[in-house]
Scaffold this motif. Sequence first.
Motif, PDB file in Angstrom:
ATOM      1  N   ARG A  13       0.872  -1.165   0.000  1.00  0.00           N
ATOM      2  CA  ARG A  13       0.000   0.000   0.000  1.00  0.00           C
ATOM      3  C   ARG A  13       0.919   1.228   0.000  1.00  0.00           C
ATOM      4  NH1 ARG A  13      -3.829  -3.078   4.407  1.00  0.00           N
ATOM      5  NH2 ARG A  13      -5.344  -3.871   2.915  1.00  0.00           N
ATOM      6  N   LYS A  46      -4.556 -11.514  -4.633  1.00  0.00           N
ATOM      7  CA  LYS A  46      -4.417 -10.687  -3.430  1.00  0.00           C
ATOM      8  C   LYS A  46      -5.637 -10.791  -2.515  1.00  0.00           C
ATOM      9  CE  LYS A  46      -3.131  -6.735  -5.411  1.00  0.00           C
ATOM     10  NZ  LYS A  46      -2.670  -5.321  -5.461  1.00  0.00           N
ATOM     11  N   ASP A  47      -6.815 -10.878  -3.144  1.00  0.00           N
ATOM     12  CA  ASP A  47      -8.032 -10.866  -2.332  1.00  0.00           C
ATOM     13  C   ASP A  47      -8.335 -12.195  -1.639  1.00  0.00           C
ATOM     14  OD1 ASP A  47     -10.205  -9.205  -1.400  1.00  0.00           O
ATOM     15  OD2 ASP A  47     -11.506 -10.560  -2.522  1.00  0.00           O
ATOM     16  N   VAL A  50      -5.536 -13.509   3.543  1.00  0.00           N
ATOM     17  CA  VAL A  50      -5.828 -12.696   4.724  1.00  0.00           C
ATOM     18  C   VAL A  50      -4.599 -12.737   5.635  1.00  0.00           C
ATOM     19  CG1 VAL A  50      -7.367 -12.281   6.680  1.00  0.00           C
ATOM     20  CG2 VAL A  50      -8.259 -13.383   4.622  1.00  0.00           C
ATOM     21  N   VAL A  63      -0.514  -4.043   7.813  1.00  0.00           N
ATOM     22  CA  VAL A  63      -1.033  -2.731   7.446  1.00  0.00           C
ATOM     23  C   VAL A  63      -0.427  -2.244   6.123  1.00  0.00           C
ATOM     24  CG1 VAL A  63      -1.046  -0.312   8.201  1.00  0.00           C
ATOM     25  CG2 VAL A  63      -1.443  -2.131   9.868  1.00  0.00           C
ATOM     26  N   ASP A  66      -1.207  -5.060   0.493  1.00  0.00           N
ATOM     27  CA  ASP A  66      -2.527  -4.930  -0.108  1.00  0.00           C
ATOM     28  C   ASP A  66      -3.263  -6.271  -0.185  1.00  0.00           C
ATOM     29  OD1 ASP A  66      -4.568  -3.484  -1.226  1.00  0.00           O
ATOM     30  OD2 ASP A  66      -3.842  -3.727  -3.269  1.00  0.00           O
ATOM     31  N   PHE A  67      -3.358  -6.958   0.941  1.00  0.00           N
ATOM     32  CA  PHE A  67      -4.206  -8.149   1.035  1.00  0.00           C
ATOM     33  C   PHE A  67      -5.391  -7.780   1.915  1.00  0.00           C
ATOM     34  CE2 PHE A  67       0.260  -9.802   0.931  1.00  0.00           C
ATOM     35  CZ  PHE A  67       0.220 -10.301  -0.355  1.00  0.00           C
ATOM     36  N   ASN A  68      -6.198  -8.757   2.290  1.00  0.00           N
ATOM     37  CA  ASN A  68      -7.139  -8.510   3.383  1.00  0.00           C
ATOM     38  C   ASN A  68      -6.316  -8.563   4.655  1.00  0.00           C
ATOM     39  OD1 ASN A  68      -9.956  -8.533   2.181  1.00  0.00           O
ATOM     40  ND2 ASN A  68      -9.053 -10.381   1.297  1.00  0.00           N
ATOM     41  N   THR A  69      -6.459  -7.566   5.491  1.00  0.00           N
ATOM     42  CA  THR A  69      -5.586  -7.517   6.661  1.00  0.00           C
ATOM     43  C   THR A  69      -6.386  -7.217   7.914  1.00  0.00           C
ATOM     44  OG1 THR A  69      -5.119  -5.211   6.113  1.00  0.00           O
ATOM     45  CG2 THR A  69      -3.530  -6.832   5.365  1.00  0.00           C
TER      46      THR A  69
ATOM     47  N   PHE B 224     -14.039 -10.362   4.084  1.00  0.00           N
ATOM     48  CA  PHE B 224     -12.779 -10.747   3.443  1.00  0.00           C
ATOM     49  C   PHE B 224     -13.102 -11.603   2.220  1.00  0.00           C
ATOM     50  CE2 PHE B 224     -10.718 -10.675   7.893  1.00  0.00           C
ATOM     51  CZ  PHE B 224     -10.418  -9.321   7.750  1.00  0.00           C
ATOM     52  N   GLY B 225     -12.358 -11.365   1.157  1.00  0.00           N
ATOM     53  CA  GLY B 225     -12.540 -12.198  -0.035  1.00  0.00           C
ATOM     54  C   GLY B 225     -13.602 -11.680  -0.980  1.00  0.00           C
ATOM     55  N   GLU B 226     -14.144 -10.500  -0.701  1.00  0.00           N
ATOM     56  CA  GLU B 226     -15.169  -9.949  -1.596  1.00  0.00           C
ATOM     57  C   GLU B 226     -14.600  -8.856  -2.499  1.00  0.00           C
ATOM     58  OE1 GLU B 226     -19.213 -10.831   0.996  1.00  0.00           O
ATOM     59  OE2 GLU B 226     -18.432  -8.791   0.952  1.00  0.00           O
ATOM     60  N   GLY B 227     -13.286  -8.797  -2.568  1.00  0.00           N
ATOM     61  CA  GLY B 227     -12.662  -7.879  -3.514  1.00  0.00           C
ATOM     62  C   GLY B 227     -12.265  -6.535  -2.935  1.00  0.00           C
ATOM     63  N   ARG B 229     -10.180  -5.996  -0.267  1.00  0.00           N
ATOM     64  CA  ARG B 229      -8.855  -6.019   0.389  1.00  0.00           C
ATOM     65  C   ARG B 229      -8.852  -5.084   1.596  1.00  0.00           C
ATOM     66  NH1 ARG B 229      -7.549  -5.936  -4.921  1.00  0.00           N
ATOM     67  NH2 ARG B 229      -6.361  -3.975  -4.897  1.00  0.00           N
ATOM     68  N   LEU B 230      -9.649  -5.520   2.563  1.00  0.00           N
ATOM     69  CA  LEU B 230      -9.924  -4.695   3.737  1.00  0.00           C
ATOM     70  C   LEU B 230      -8.719  -4.515   4.644  1.00  0.00           C
ATOM     71  CD1 LEU B 230     -13.309  -6.325   4.743  1.00  0.00           C
ATOM     72  CD2 LEU B 230     -12.995  -3.990   3.926  1.00  0.00           C
ATOM     73  N   LEU B 231      -8.711  -3.402   5.328  1.00  0.00           N
ATOM     74  CA  LEU B 231      -7.780  -3.208   6.439  1.00  0.00           C
ATOM     75  C   LEU B 231      -8.623  -2.956   7.683  1.00  0.00           C
ATOM     76  CD1 LEU B 231      -5.232  -2.634   7.984  1.00  0.00           C
ATOM     77  CD2 LEU B 231      -4.987  -0.492   6.780  1.00  0.00           C
ATOM     78  N   VAL B 232      -8.602  -3.928   8.578  1.00  0.00           N
ATOM     79  CA  VAL B 232      -9.388  -3.821   9.810  1.00  0.00           C
ATOM     80  C   VAL B 232      -8.410  -3.702  10.970  1.00  0.00           C
ATOM     81  CG1 VAL B 232     -11.161  -4.913  11.232  1.00  0.00           C
ATOM     82  CG2 VAL B 232     -11.106  -5.373   8.774  1.00  0.00           C
ATOM     83  N   TYR B 242      -7.612   2.881   7.542  1.00  0.00           N
ATOM     84  CA  TYR B 242      -6.190   3.153   7.759  1.00  0.00           C
ATOM     85  C   TYR B 242      -5.942   3.730   9.145  1.00  0.00           C
ATOM     86  CZ  TYR B 242      -5.390   2.123   2.879  1.00  0.00           C
ATOM     87  OH  TYR B 242      -5.311   1.480   1.680  1.00  0.00           O
ATOM     88  N   ARG B 243      -4.877   3.223   9.757  1.00  0.00           N
ATOM     89  CA  ARG B 243      -4.521   3.692  11.105  1.00  0.00           C
ATOM     90  C   ARG B 243      -4.226   5.179  11.086  1.00  0.00           C
ATOM     91  NH1 ARG B 243      -0.330   2.496  13.574  1.00  0.00           N
ATOM     92  NH2 ARG B 243      -0.968   1.864  15.637  1.00  0.00           N
TER      93      ARG B 243
END
Lengths: 279, 380
Positions: A13, A46-47, A50, A63, A66-69, B224-227, B229-232, B242-243
Amino acid sequence: MPEITKLIHHYLRHDKKFPHVWCPGCGIGIFLGALIRAIDRIGYEKDEVVLVSGIGCSGRLPVYVDFNTLHTTHGRALTFATGIKLANPNLKVIVIMGDGDAVAIGGNHFIHAARRNIDLTAIIINNSIYGMTGGQSSPTTPYGMRSTTTVYSNIEQSFKISELAVTAGAVFVGRGTVYHAKLLDSLMEKAFLKRGFSVVEVISHCHTQYGRQNRLGSAVEMMKWQRDNAIPVEKSLKMRPEELEGKILIGVLVDRELPIYQEEYEKIRERAKASAERG
Amino acid sequence: MPLKSLQSSFLKGTFYLSGNEASAEGAIAAGCRFYAGYPITPSSELMERMAFRLREVGGVFIQMEDEIASICAVIGASWAGAKAMTATSGPGFSLMQEAIGYAAFTETPCVIVDVQRAGPCTGQATRVGSGDMMQVKWGSHGDYQIIAFSPWSSQEMYDFTIKAFNLSEKYRVPAFVMADEAVGHLRETVRIPEKIEIWNRKKQKGIPPFGTEEADGVPPMPSFGEGERLLVTGSTHDALGYRKTDDPEVHSKLVQRINLKILNHRKEIVETEEYFLEDAEVAILSYGFTARSSLYAVKGLRKEGRRVGMMRLKTIWPFPDEKVSELGKKVRKILVPEMNLGQVAGEVKKYVTCEVISFNQTNGEIIRPEKIKEELRKIL
């Protein structure tokens, strides 16, 4: 565009999250490179990946990519990951922890995740100290060494993380160092492709805290120590115990087959369903 | 092993169920397909029922190594797209508090059933209490809101579990069913209707998952996995996740929103029930199992011609402040009987100017109707 820049642009990212938090010379960056290269070689989308982490220097890693994180609470990354993997087994779940994260506050979760053999990869970046909080001793700080909470030297024995993982039931356990970057690439790839609970322990250095307090020199000197004290597992078999004193074994420590949680669960679910239909 | 949904996933008709069993059936009906838990008295029957029911309906049940692991697995499952829950009692509930704060701050839908026993600490493991009524609101650090119900019957264990799932999904907030040992173990008739209303979390691609234009809005929640690319993260974060840990404005806006999204929708969330209040001079304010004794006492005194009434709180949090405030204007005195040392009575005092009398019993036994009657007589 050189190959490395392409990887950076594709996986980091880079436009949003940098500069990063790690000290110049930190080993985590080398590990991050190995992680990305391994994922790129395997070819995961990438998607579908996790990355789950806890708290600490290592906890920041997801962080930046660019994956699920999922950046969770201290020590609990494996338990969050367990929920993710079981609810959606199509996801490739990788857990990044530090030594304090994985075997102090999260020690119980670590052994139970290994015992359960859920299809996850757990990576522990072991730098022998709590870096982010200011250099306190961790469960992997060696006996006799200094930290801000053991100024007159550490009187506790340290955990051997990989050996703990083997005993607790992990089906794949590998250990590398950030000096041996190519080995790290291959260990990571093997761990990701292994079905079941796989563990990679990454020996790293914290020159800012551990190195400074113990007068071990710069990042370069600490990496030279890794070079001089790591023994490949295969080579160690021909060595005497006294020669192995104080050395770190690197390579694949265990690669075995045990029933995988998800597959066993599927069988149970079929039985339960059939039984419910019979009434 | 993907989550599978079978046709006949919930029972229909009339059943004779304990509160704990009814809650499990409510969860299945609400679409819960993930349960992670750790055994603890007096909630274990709920877990045991989920253990076989979830496997029958294609869901996931996992027994974790402790309650911390349980709630964290639930949160993970929720981000992977499942409706997820756990159940516990006091000691386990205490262990879960950090992660409950994580769920509140990351706006993760999840349901927790707390079958309360007599505390503090290990206390009386098999005995009744309602000492967690404040903990459920304030147990984790920082400012956040949750939704909590207080059932008084097996039927409500069923209904409120569904309600908890629905509201949890709608507001992206942890929701609680604050049962007690008596309700959990009580066995009585539960009627399950033909059709049940189920709400699911809102999904909308490309919309920031952690912020809205409105100060009290609920953003859509991708999995997750729905396209996406989450940041939690449990750290302070902006609308994209984003932090932003040193930005005063981002922090203040986020903390405000996770509180306002619940507080500003109080009217849609809270439910109370009134008995004999039209001409009442004195009222009981009651909740949970104790409300059964309270109603019995009120009915008894009504037969004697005494002007007493009762308000029952079905929702405890957000607190039904308006309803309670109206009650305070209507009557001279309010009696609040509780199986704790006055946790909800203290809250009532914030919203009324009339006299509030706290009647407490913390001996591990239910409060008997005669005792409540006696207390009422003293203040009538």
